[in-house]
Design an enzyme around this catalytic site. Sequence first.
Site, short mmCIF file in Angstrom:
data_model
loop_
_atom_site.label_atom_id
_atom_site.label_comp_id
_atom_site.label_asym_id
_atom_site.label_seq_id
_atom_site.Cartn_x
_atom_site.Cartn_y
_atom_site.Cartn_z
N ARG A 131 54.85 2.00 105.32
CA ARG A 131 55.15 2.43 103.93
C ARG A 131 55.76 1.29 103.13
O ARG A 131 55.49 1.17 101.94
CB ARG A 131 56.12 3.61 103.96
CG ARG A 131 55.44 4.87 104.37
CD ARG A 131 56.06 6.06 103.68
NE ARG A 131 55.51 7.27 104.26
CZ ARG A 131 56.10 8.44 104.19
NH1 ARG A 131 57.26 8.57 103.57
NH2 ARG A 131 55.52 9.50 104.72
N GLU A 165 51.27 15.15 112.46
CA GLU A 165 51.03 15.60 111.09
C GLU A 165 49.70 16.34 111.08
O GLU A 165 48.73 15.85 111.65
CB GLU A 165 50.92 14.40 110.14
CG GLU A 165 52.14 13.50 110.07
CD GLU A 165 53.28 14.08 109.26
OE1 GLU A 165 53.08 15.14 108.62
OE2 GLU A 165 54.36 13.48 109.28
N GLU A 194 59.12 7.65 99.21
CA GLU A 194 60.17 7.45 100.22
C GLU A 194 59.77 6.39 101.26
O GLU A 194 58.69 6.45 101.82
CB GLU A 194 60.41 8.79 100.92
CG GLU A 194 61.38 8.71 102.06
CD GLU A 194 61.33 9.95 102.96
OE1 GLU A 194 61.16 11.07 102.44
OE2 GLU A 194 61.47 9.78 104.18
N ARG A 210 54.12 11.43 115.13
CA ARG A 210 54.27 12.70 114.39
C ARG A 210 52.92 13.41 114.36
O ARG A 210 51.94 12.84 113.86
CB ARG A 210 54.69 12.44 112.94
CG ARG A 210 55.95 11.60 112.78
CD ARG A 210 57.17 12.46 112.59
NE ARG A 210 58.38 11.67 112.73
CZ ARG A 210 59.24 11.39 111.76
NH1 ARG A 210 59.02 11.85 110.55
NH2 ARG A 210 60.32 10.69 112.00
N ARG A 225 49.96 8.89 102.64
CA ARG A 225 51.14 8.18 103.15
C ARG A 225 51.68 8.67 104.49
O ARG A 225 52.79 8.32 104.88
CB ARG A 225 52.24 8.20 102.10
CG ARG A 225 52.73 9.59 101.81
CD ARG A 225 53.60 9.61 100.57
NE ARG A 225 54.09 10.96 100.40
CZ ARG A 225 55.36 11.30 100.59
NH1 ARG A 225 56.25 10.42 100.91
NH2 ARG A 225 55.72 12.55 100.44
N HIS A 226 50.90 9.52 105.17
CA HIS A 226 51.34 9.98 106.50
C HIS A 226 50.37 9.52 107.57
O HIS A 226 49.16 9.67 107.43
CB HIS A 226 51.43 11.52 106.54
CG HIS A 226 52.58 12.05 105.75
ND1 HIS A 226 52.47 12.39 104.42
CD2 HIS A 226 53.87 12.27 106.11
CE1 HIS A 226 53.66 12.82 104.00
NE2 HIS A 226 54.53 12.75 104.99
N SER A 250 64.88 7.23 105.31
CA SER A 250 65.84 8.33 105.33
C SER A 250 67.03 7.87 106.15
O SER A 250 66.84 7.15 107.13
CB SER A 250 65.28 9.54 106.05
OG SER A 250 64.52 10.31 105.20
#
Length: 463
Positions: free
Chosen positions: A437, A237, A386, A235, A243-244, A389
């Site tokens: 995570r 980001e 989270e 990703r 948390r990423h 998902s």
Amino acid sequence: TKIGDLEDCAAGRSVLIRGSTQAIRPVSKKMAFVVLRQSMSTVQCVLVASADAGVSTQMVRFATALSKESIVDVEGVVSLPKEPLKATTQQVEIQVRKIYCINRAIPTLPINLEDAARSEAEFEKAEQAGEKLVRVGQDTRLNYRAIDLRTPANQAIFRIQCQVENKFREFLLSKDFVGIHTPKLISGSSEGGAAVFKLLYNGQPACLAQSPQLYKQMAICGGYERVFEVGPVFRAENSNTHRHLCEFVGLDAEMEIKEHYFEVCDIIDGLFVSIFKHLTENCEKELETINRQYPFEPLKYLEKTLKLTYEEGIQMLKEAGTEIEPMGDLNTEAEKKLGRLVKEKYGTDFFILYRYPLAVRPFYTMPCYDNPAYTNSFDVFIRGEEIISGAQRIHTPELLAKRATECGIDVSTISAYIESFSYGAPPHGGFGVGLERVVMLFCALNNIRKTSMFPRDPQRLVP
Ligand code: ATP
Ligand code: AMO
């Protein structure tokens, strides 16, 4: 012999150990202590010059001149200590007969391992006592990760991570899932949005997979009833959060649904309760070791995982004074607050929030039959953050193409995926978990970089 097994050896037994010199303490010309380490275990080795033992004063001098973190072989005899030892070391000593240096470390290391292994409480106590200790910052640790990884807490963290991944596979295999691998070089975005790493694939524009989403669904279309994948997820980001990551390990699963997408939630329930139990029952030493440097409350979870609707969640927040736009998403702060409220009311740190608004879910998500403004979807939280998902997916090509278009996706770029659903596709759903995570939140660590061995974030590409 393994250092961790030495306590089980009878006094008098001869042993040969290879380890790292964690500390070297000269006592006199005739005596020195060398603390040897293997992963999370240490043992105190005693050198005493004596003709009987064949130990010379030169050997003592040689040992005291070793640099910290050198690799040595020690031949010696197990003995009971004369004075009580620290609880964190093996409760026996080694009377050294011979010591060989296999490979020397440089005399001054960029990180002092003892400082790197201290808890915040230790620093504060030392400061109050007027002692000056050096805190090792996150960047320094990551720059010299090969040393930083040697702290007991880091040794424990990646052992825990390995157990989570292993249990994920084991549990899903026991439920008839098949492990698959999908391509990471792909032609376009799989989650929508701009967070993709672009590259050239033999001159053609391509990107690194943002998730195995489209391919795990096509595997279901290909007749595999249940599949899982453990693999890297990329990703792009562009902001720094705790948390990423730009690359993380995705634990993905996809399955046929017979009657209701709660069948997917039931798999998650069984899977995570078994992971949590396994960690608590079989990784006591690792959890204790992490706790010593980064104290945390054990995770609270229920035997049957709590499920709340998104609407119930925003109602709870509303009653606690936080207004959420009903068809919008929860921001990080609201998620954390909801985590606290759920814990107070239901006594669990782990829960599923389901039936999210359509507007905040990816295009492939199945709208609710009774109200298409909502979806058959869910997120799963640990301590208000989270970790998963998931959703039921749209399995008819017409609706899928319509939703993709509504979400601003050019359907010509995903035509092979959409067409897969016109050849006979069963109802199905699945979920994606971020491995780093899970470990971060199970152990209540404050930064995802602590649970990624060589993290990739917007600033970091080396080491
Ligand atoms: P995912 O990307 O799967 O959905 P996530 O944890 O990033 O996982 P999001 O739904 O993207 O979840 O975001 C949840 C919240 O996290 C957002 O509302 C936002 O407040 C915050 N957030 C997400 N990405 C970022 C980011 N790159 N920088 C800062 N905050 C972010
Ligand atoms: P999502 O985008 O929510 O869903 O990702 C799934 C899980 O991956 C983790 N995660 C991350 N971890 C570290 N760094 C990041 N930048 C990051 N982004 C996400 C989170 C998240 O819950 N295809 C869907 C899953 C599905 O429906 O099956 C997806 O990718 O733990």
